[in-house]
Design a protein around this motif. Structure first.
Motif, PDB file in Angstrom:
ATOM      1  N   ALA A  30       0.827  -1.096   0.070  1.00  0.00           N
ATOM      2  CA  ALA A  30      -0.258   0.003  -0.086  1.00  0.00           C
ATOM      3  C   ALA A  30       0.718   1.180  -0.057  1.00  0.00           C
ATOM      4  O   ALA A  30       1.916   1.272   0.440  1.00  0.00           O
ATOM      5  N   THR A  31       0.402   2.339  -0.444  1.00  0.00           N
ATOM      6  CA  THR A  31       1.225   3.589  -0.451  1.00  0.00           C
ATOM      7  C   THR A  31       0.159   4.553   0.162  1.00  0.00           C
ATOM      8  O   THR A  31      -0.897   4.608   0.218  1.00  0.00           O
ATOM      9  N   ALA A  32       0.726   5.654   0.841  1.00  0.00           N
ATOM     10  CA  ALA A  32       0.204   6.764   1.463  1.00  0.00           C
ATOM     11  C   ALA A  32       1.173   7.853   1.338  1.00  0.00           C
ATOM     12  O   ALA A  32       2.255   7.544   1.674  1.00  0.00           O
ATOM     13  N   ASN A  33       0.692   9.233   1.318  1.00  0.00           N
ATOM     14  CA  ASN A  33       1.654  10.141   1.562  1.00  0.00           C
ATOM     15  C   ASN A  33       1.363  10.881   2.688  1.00  0.00           C
ATOM     16  O   ASN A  33       0.467  11.104   3.161  1.00  0.00           O
ATOM     17  N   ASP A  34       2.502  11.649   3.155  1.00  0.00           N
ATOM     18  CA  ASP A  34       2.498  12.343   4.528  1.00  0.00           C
ATOM     19  C   ASP A  34       1.557  13.693   4.427  1.00  0.00           C
ATOM     20  O   ASP A  34       1.074  13.950   5.663  1.00  0.00           O
ATOM     21  N   ARG A  35       1.143  14.082   3.352  1.00  0.00           N
ATOM     22  CA  ARG A  35       0.473  15.299   3.321  1.00  0.00           C
ATOM     23  C   ARG A  35      -1.232  15.128   3.381  1.00  0.00           C
ATOM     24  O   ARG A  35      -1.844  15.715   3.613  1.00  0.00           O
ATOM     25  N   ASP A  36      -1.352  13.617   3.414  1.00  0.00           N
ATOM     26  CA  ASP A  36      -2.779  13.174   3.608  1.00  0.00           C
ATOM     27  C   ASP A  36      -3.084  12.811   5.016  1.00  0.00           C
ATOM     28  O   ASP A  36      -4.202  12.325   5.476  1.00  0.00           O
ATOM     29  N   ARG A  37      -2.042  13.041   5.917  1.00  0.00           N
ATOM     30  CA  ARG A  37      -2.427  12.704   7.410  1.00  0.00           C
ATOM     31  C   ARG A  37      -3.659  13.469   7.951  1.00  0.00           C
ATOM     32  O   ARG A  37      -3.953  14.857   7.682  1.00  0.00           O
ATOM     33  N   GLY A  38      -4.666  12.796   8.435  1.00  0.00           N
ATOM     34  CA  GLY A  38      -5.604  13.520   8.706  1.00  0.00           C
ATOM     35  C   GLY A  38      -7.043  13.471   7.851  1.00  0.00           C
ATOM     36  O   GLY A  38      -8.150  13.746   8.168  1.00  0.00           O
ATOM     37  N   VAL A  39      -6.959  13.132   6.511  1.00  0.00           N
ATOM     38  CA  VAL A  39      -7.818  12.893   5.595  1.00  0.00           C
ATOM     39  C   VAL A  39      -8.531  11.699   5.866  1.00  0.00           C
ATOM     40  O   VAL A  39      -9.784  11.957   6.164  1.00  0.00           O
ATOM     41  N   ASN A  40      -8.168  10.612   5.937  1.00  0.00           N
ATOM     42  CA  ASN A  40      -8.823   9.365   6.574  1.00  0.00           C
ATOM     43  C   ASN A  40      -7.345   8.770   7.099  1.00  0.00           C
ATOM     44  O   ASN A  40      -7.085   7.512   6.612  1.00  0.00           O
ATOM     45  N   GLU A  41      -7.082   8.933   8.156  1.00  0.00           N
ATOM     46  CA  GLU A  41      -6.059   8.272   8.863  1.00  0.00           C
ATOM     47  C   GLU A  41      -6.273   6.916   9.114  1.00  0.00           C
ATOM     48  O   GLU A  41      -7.313   6.446   9.679  1.00  0.00           O
TER      49      GLU A  41
END
Length: 366
Positions: free
Chosen positions: A202-213
């Motif tokens: 899976a991938t996730a980016n640091d700027r998305d913290r709080g979007v759907n943590e």
């Protein structure tokens, strides 16, 4: 009369197709132990990503330019029962690494779930062929497996992109899959058990913290590997030049070597604004609102290469990249425009050998 090519060339081949020769050469030269259903050993997968030369002289191009240990930890994680989460700011090659890991391990990078705010639970678990469902009720023939279910059945790697953009309840559908290695199908009173060789990247980016943590329960199911930004300007120039060259070949654009000097200037601009200081550390700078990622750099240079090919002399120049640079930096027309003007007038204008770049950027921003 226009004829249609019966076998068109894909604009963007999958990794296992684009680098098929390298994968075949590595598999043939690989005599190390392989985990169940892996096409090659973890050592060979790592060599495929990092590049090198095989004993028979075959050159393996690097797919990732960065710390060797990052790749080794990622590959070794996939050889265990823990899933892999590639984390980093936008543009740190998370998707690129994910695709090449799946291609090298399983020979198939297409079992992909793209995470968005609208991703439904069926994309992770399974859906139904409603025509069959209405005709004959729930059955295995009416069930439509998700990419994750297929990967479990076949013992291969599944990919989930932008995990934190998916709704929390959809994310949590992965918990049972990753912890119990099963996917219940209560409508049929059955379950799908993962075959050895199955795992998930899976991938996730640091700027998305709080979007759907991610919930703590789901995060515990992953081994997290952080992909850093390129450590040096030269490393970033190498990444951009190599990727643009690959894209250029697929788009029939001119060779890149004539434009390496221009790439180095664009990399310098991005890195200085990203880090809030000039290369020599003497001048503090304001940073714009955008990420100014390596992926954006690649896009700017590729666009400039197309401009030079179709409307110039085929050589990448300041006029070709200026509009792309301004567009990448000035995302907020109010705040970012001020940051860009200040940088242009206090740094670019005074820099020796950059007069053409200064003029081109002034014209592009006018």
């Amino acid at each position: 009369m226009t004829t249609v090519d019966s076998a068109p060339t894909a604009l963007r081949p999958h990794a296992e197709e684009d680098f098929a020769e390298e994968l075949r050469a590595l598999a043939a030269a690989d005599d190390r132990p392989r985990p169940p259903r892996w096409r090659m050993s973890p050592w060979a997968v790592s060599r495929y990503l990092l590049g090198g030369t095989l004993p028979d002289g075959t050159v393996i191009s690097p797919k990732y330019v960065g710390p060797r240990r990052v790749v080794e930890v990622a590959v070794s994680t996939l050889a265990t029962d823990r899933a892999l989460l590639l984390l980093g700011v936008p543009g740190t090659a998370k998707t690129w690494v994910s695709e090449h890991l799946a291609a090298a391990v399983s020979g198939d990078s297409t079992l992909l779930v793209q995470g968005t705010a609208g991703t439904a639970e069926e994309a992770v678990r399974y859906g139904w062929n409603y025509a069959r469902l209405l005709t004959s009720g729930p059955s295995r023939e009416a069930l439509v497996p998700s990419p994750v279910m297929r990967a479990m059945s076949e013992g291969v790697i599944a990919r989930v992109e932008e995990l934190t953009r998916m709704p929390a309840d959809v994310q949590d559908a992965l918990i049972t899959i990753l912890s119990e290695k099963t996917l219940p199908v209560p409508e049929l009173g059955q379950e799908v058990q993962a075959v050895r060789g199955f795992n998930l990247v899976a991938t996730a980016n640091d700027r998305d913290r709080g979007v759907n943590e991610l919930s703590s329960a789901l995060r515990r199911r992953f081994n997290t590997v952080v992909l850093p930004l390129p450590a040096s300007a030269e490393a970033e120039v190498e990444i951009v030049a190599r990727r643009v060259e690959q894209l250029g070949r697929s788009l029939d654009l001119p060779p890149l070597p004539d434009g390496v000097a221009e790439i180095r200037r664009v990399v310098t601009v991005f890195r200085e604004l990203r880090e809030g200081a000039t290369e020599d550390g003497r001048t503090k700078l304001k940073s714009p609102s955008g990420t100014l990622s390596t992926a954006e750099l690649i896009s700017v240079v590729t666009g400039g290469l197309a401009l030079s090919a179709h409307f110039g002399d085929g050589v990448l120049r300041a006029d070709d990249v200026a509009a792309g640079v301004v567009g990448a930096v000035v995302r907020d027309p109010a705040a970012d425009a001020v940051v860009w003007r200040e940088y242009l007038e206090t740094v670019v204008r005074e820099r020796e050998g950059w007069k053409d770049f200064y003029r081109a950027c002034r014209e592009a921003a006018a």
